[in-house]
Design an enzyme around this catalytic site. Structure first.
Site, short mmCIF file in Angstrom:
data_model
loop_
_atom_site.label_atom_id
_atom_site.label_comp_id
_atom_site.label_asym_id
_atom_site.label_seq_id
_atom_site.Cartn_x
_atom_site.Cartn_y
_atom_site.Cartn_z
N HIS A 17 0.81 -1.29 0.12
CA HIS A 17 0.02 -0.01 -0.15
C HIS A 17 0.80 1.23 0.01
O HIS A 17 2.18 1.07 0.16
CB HIS A 17 -0.99 0.00 1.18
CG HIS A 17 -0.38 -0.10 2.61
ND1 HIS A 17 0.30 0.97 3.09
CD2 HIS A 17 -0.42 -1.20 3.37
CE1 HIS A 17 0.65 0.38 4.27
NE2 HIS A 17 0.38 -0.63 4.55
N HIS A 20 3.80 1.41 2.29
CA HIS A 20 5.33 0.92 1.84
C HIS A 20 6.03 1.59 0.85
O HIS A 20 6.97 1.88 0.90
CB HIS A 20 4.89 -0.55 1.45
CG HIS A 20 4.24 -1.43 2.32
ND1 HIS A 20 3.06 -1.99 2.03
CD2 HIS A 20 4.34 -1.85 3.35
CE1 HIS A 20 2.52 -2.76 2.98
NE2 HIS A 20 3.37 -2.73 3.94
N CYS A 125 4.72 -9.96 20.52
CA CYS A 125 3.63 -9.70 19.38
C CYS A 125 3.97 -10.19 18.01
O CYS A 125 4.90 -9.98 17.42
CB CYS A 125 3.74 -8.26 19.10
SG CYS A 125 2.42 -7.70 17.89
N CYS A 128 4.31 -8.03 15.13
CA CYS A 128 5.58 -7.25 15.05
C CYS A 128 6.85 -8.02 15.04
O CYS A 128 7.69 -7.69 14.67
CB CYS A 128 5.96 -6.45 16.31
SG CYS A 128 5.00 -4.84 16.62
N CYS A 143 -0.18 -4.80 22.15
CA CYS A 143 0.77 -4.27 21.29
C CYS A 143 0.43 -2.84 21.23
O CYS A 143 -0.63 -2.55 20.65
CB CYS A 143 1.02 -5.21 20.17
SG CYS A 143 1.85 -4.35 19.09
N HIS A 146 -0.02 -2.78 17.15
CA HIS A 146 -1.05 -3.31 16.48
C HIS A 146 -2.43 -3.39 17.09
O HIS A 146 -3.48 -3.89 17.07
CB HIS A 146 -0.61 -4.97 16.22
CG HIS A 146 0.37 -4.79 15.14
ND1 HIS A 146 1.69 -4.85 15.25
CD2 HIS A 146 0.05 -4.56 13.60
CE1 HIS A 146 2.18 -4.79 14.21
NE2 HIS A 146 1.60 -4.48 13.37
N LYS A 294 -3.23 5.17 11.47
CA LYS A 294 -2.18 4.73 10.68
C LYS A 294 -2.67 3.71 9.30
O LYS A 294 -3.52 3.15 9.64
CB LYS A 294 -1.29 3.61 11.48
CG LYS A 294 0.14 3.04 10.42
CD LYS A 294 0.77 2.07 11.14
CE LYS A 294 1.73 1.51 10.24
NZ LYS A 294 2.28 0.21 10.81
N LYS A 297 -3.06 -2.64 6.51
CA LYS A 297 -3.98 -3.74 5.89
C LYS A 297 -5.02 -3.96 7.02
O LYS A 297 -5.93 -4.01 6.83
CB LYS A 297 -3.12 -4.73 5.57
CG LYS A 297 -3.93 -5.75 5.00
CD LYS A 297 -4.34 -5.71 3.48
CE LYS A 297 -5.19 -6.79 2.91
NZ LYS A 297 -5.81 -6.36 1.70
N1 MSP Z 1 9.82 -6.55 7.58
C1 MSP Z 1 9.78 -5.47 8.40
C2 MSP Z 1 11.00 -4.69 8.29
C3 MSP Z 1 12.38 -5.45 8.07
S1 MSP Z 1 13.72 -4.28 7.61
C4 MSP Z 1 14.98 -5.06 8.06
C5 MSP Z 1 8.55 -4.40 8.31
N2 MSP Z 1 7.86 -4.89 7.21
S2 MSP Z 1 6.43 -3.98 6.97
O1 MSP Z 1 6.02 -4.45 5.72
O2 MSP Z 1 5.76 -4.38 7.92
O3 MSP Z 1 6.80 -2.57 6.64
C6 MSP Z 1 7.66 -1.88 6.10
C7 MSP Z 1 7.93 -0.51 5.95
O4 MSP Z 1 6.70 0.30 5.79
C8 MSP Z 1 8.18 -0.08 7.60
O5 MSP Z 1 9.18 0.98 7.66
C9 MSP Z 1 6.87 0.51 8.24
O6 MSP Z 1 7.17 1.65 8.86
C10 MSP Z 1 6.42 1.05 6.77
N3 MSP Z 1 5.00 1.34 6.87
C11 MSP Z 1 4.01 0.49 6.99
N4 MSP Z 1 2.96 1.36 6.96
C12 MSP Z 1 3.12 2.62 6.94
C13 MSP Z 1 2.37 3.81 6.95
N5 MSP Z 1 1.15 3.93 7.09
N6 MSP Z 1 3.09 4.82 6.92
C14 MSP Z 1 4.40 4.89 6.60
N7 MSP Z 1 5.18 3.98 6.48
C15 MSP Z 1 4.55 2.59 6.81
O7 MSP Z 1 8.21 -3.92 9.24
#
Ligand code: MSP
Length: 512
Positions: A17, A20, A125, A128, A143, A146, A294, A297
């Site tokens: 999304h 990411h 969690c 996380c 958490c 979450h 935030k 998903k």
């Molecule tokens: N797999 C771990 C990261 C491992 S790095 C060695 C992870 N993955 S994640 O898919 O959940 O998130 C990836 C990144 O996307 C994280 O930096 C997270 O902060 C970011 N975001 C996910 N949702 C977000 C928002 N709504 N806004 C901004 N960034 C967000 O964590």
């Protein structure tokens, strides 16, 4: 000079999304900027395919974790080109080459005496994939990220002696006050360290989906170690026939604030244990919010990057996110907000400035930019801009850098209005009535047109990292395709012929 910039690697338990996409866009701005500076850039992104976040979703769906990651990883891979991301490699942690290097490095860490067998008892969690300390637990053992109930875990694990790095970490933060930016995040990490570090699990035996611990095959490495290590394993095989470890490590990491502890405490400690340098800088972004929550998903409030880009184009989405949300803070985003900035800033402020400037040179000077000096007052306001922007970007001030450039976009728009070239064009035609005034008008119009076209060219070079596609179209029309940072300074461009320019940000896109 080697420059390594990374995004977090994404969990492949759901579709990508805009949240990411945000980290990818920020890292891409840095990567493109450093290429403009002539650095040998390696921009790394990828997917985090092990651990509970993935295994649990696969179990819910009744498929194997491998099936789930093979289905979802390509969706993240496909996001790159759509965002105009210039990543040089896409790592998947299920890649056997990654796994082999993880095993090698963590075996070294054990041989160096930083690993022991122990019993873990505490709160965990599964979303996380994080063992929570007392200070990280919300009311009712939930958490804080979450909102779900934490699990009470008790298992025999291999442990990493994180506590042994307490002093070295404190020293790192003292020696390099800006190694984590912004300051608020640096202070948060430091407070966590000062609160006293406890050892942390290096392996799990409750789950099987992960990289096997070579000295104890009943265990897999705790997913965070496997994930963090992607930043160095990829250097071994990410560029065909080369090992980039010496030339490119240490890295600049772009992350979201929810994964601060892992990147600013666990990761430097592990690198110290492995005898490697700690990262150059960790740049920590806030969250993209939708209606105050935030974007995620699980909350069901995600904006689809593919849809937004389909309508407005990648440049507009990149620009919107980085302009709307000051990097480092949380900020709300919406499709209405995107439409607004598209119309007012991209179509009107910048697109229109570019169209008007080229059209006037074509109309008044037969498409050839007059070879005269740029306006002195405008030159003074552009002076030193490339250095200022570069310093801001190095310090993680991504949005401030964009605002600094945008002030000049607005300045040039004021310049057009103040100088009214259309009036000068009329005056130069009235040579019969007043030849002297006409000659003065000609000289002034020359200066105005040259300033506008050169100003737009300089802005296009400066804005390239944020608006990669449209700035290339624009620079081509200006007959000045060169992107290098040396040419970002106003006045360094040659006065040449200008081609036709179609609207860079057509209004009808926003109307659809
Ligand atoms: N797999 C771990 C990261 C491992 S790095 C060695 C992870 N993955 S994640 O898919 O959940 O998130 C990836 C990144 O996307 C994280 O930096 C997270 O902060 C970011 N975001 C996910 N949702 C977000 C928002 N709504 N806004 C901004 N960034 C967000 O964590």
């Amino acid at each position: 000079m080697g420059y390594l910039v990374t995004t977090p690697i994404f969990y492949v338990n759901a579709a990508p999304h805009l949240g990411h996409a945000y980290s990818t866009i920020v890292a891409d701005v840095l990567a493109r900027h450093h290429r403009q500076r002539g650095d040998d850039v390696f921009f790394l992104t990828g997917t985090d395919e092990h651990g509970e976040p993935v295994a649990n979703v696969a179990a819910e769906r009744g498929i194997t974790p491998q099936e789930l990651v093979d289905e979802n990883a390509p969706r993240f891979q496909a996001m790159g080109p759509v965002l105009e991301s210039s990543n040089d490699f896409f790592i998947r942690t299920s890649d056997p080459r990654h796994k082999a290097v993880v095993q090698e490095i963590l075996t070294t860490v054990k041989e160096e005496g930083w690993v022991y067998e122990g019993r873990y008892e505490g709160w965990y969690c599964p979303k996380c994939a994080d063992f929570k300390t007392e200070t990280e637990i919300a009311e009712g053992n939930t958490c804080p990220i979450h909102g779900i109930a934490l699990l009470r875990e008790s298992e025999t694990n291999w442990f990493f002696k994180l506590s042994a790095f307490q002093e070295r970490l404190e020293q790192l933060y003292a020696d390099r006050p800006d190694w984590v930016v912004p300051q608020s995040r640096r202070n948060e990490a430091l407070a966590f360290i000062k609160g006293g570090l406890q050892d942390v699990s290096l392996s799990r035996n409750a789950i099987t989906w992960g990289v096997e611990v070579p000295w104890d095959l009943e265990h897999v490495f705790y997913v965070w170690w496997d994930a963090l290590l992607n930043y160095v394993t990829a250097l071994r095989f990410g560029r065909e026939g080369e090992d980039l470890t010496t030339s490119h490590w240490p890295a600049t990491h772009v992350i979201g604030k929810d994964i601060l502890k892992f990147h600013t405490i666990y990761w430097p400690a592990l690198l110290m244990a492995a005898g490697m340098e700690v990262p150059t800088r960790v740049m920590v972004g806030g969250f993209l919010l939708v209606d105050g929550a935030k974007m995620s998903k699980s909350k069901g409030n995600v904006l689809d990057p593919f849809e937004a880009i389909e309508q407005y184009g990648a440049d507009a989405v990149r620009f919107y996110l980085l302009r709307e949300v000051a990097f480092g803070s949380d900020g709300s985003v919406s499709l209405d907000g995107l439409k607004l900035r598209y119309e007012s800033e991209l179509a009107n402020d910048f697109g229109n400035l570019a169209s008007r400037s080229t059209a006037m040179v074509r109309r008044y000077r037969g498409a050839v930019v007059p070879d005269v000096a740029v306006d002195a007052s405008v030159a003074a306001e552009f002076d030193g801009l490339p250095d200022t922007v570069a310093t801001m970007l190095d310090g993680g001030q991504i949005s401030q850098a964009l605002e600094t450039i945008w002030e000049r976009v607005r300045r040039l728009n004021r310049f057009v209005e103040e100088q009214a070239p259309w009036t000068l064009a009329k005056a130069e035609k009235a040579a019969d009535e007043d030849p002297e005034a006409a000659a003065r008008a000609t000289a002034e119009l020359d200066r105005v047109l040259r300033t506008l076209v050169e100003g737009v060219r300089s802005l296009a070079v400066l804005l390239h990292p944020w608006l990669p596609a449209s700035t290339v179209v624009l620079l081509d029309a200006l007959g000045a395709p060169e992107l290098s940072w040396a040419g970002a300074e106003l006045g360094t461009g040659a006065a040449g012929a200008v081609g036709e320019l179609a609207p860079l940000f057509p209004k009808d896109r926003a109307a659809a």
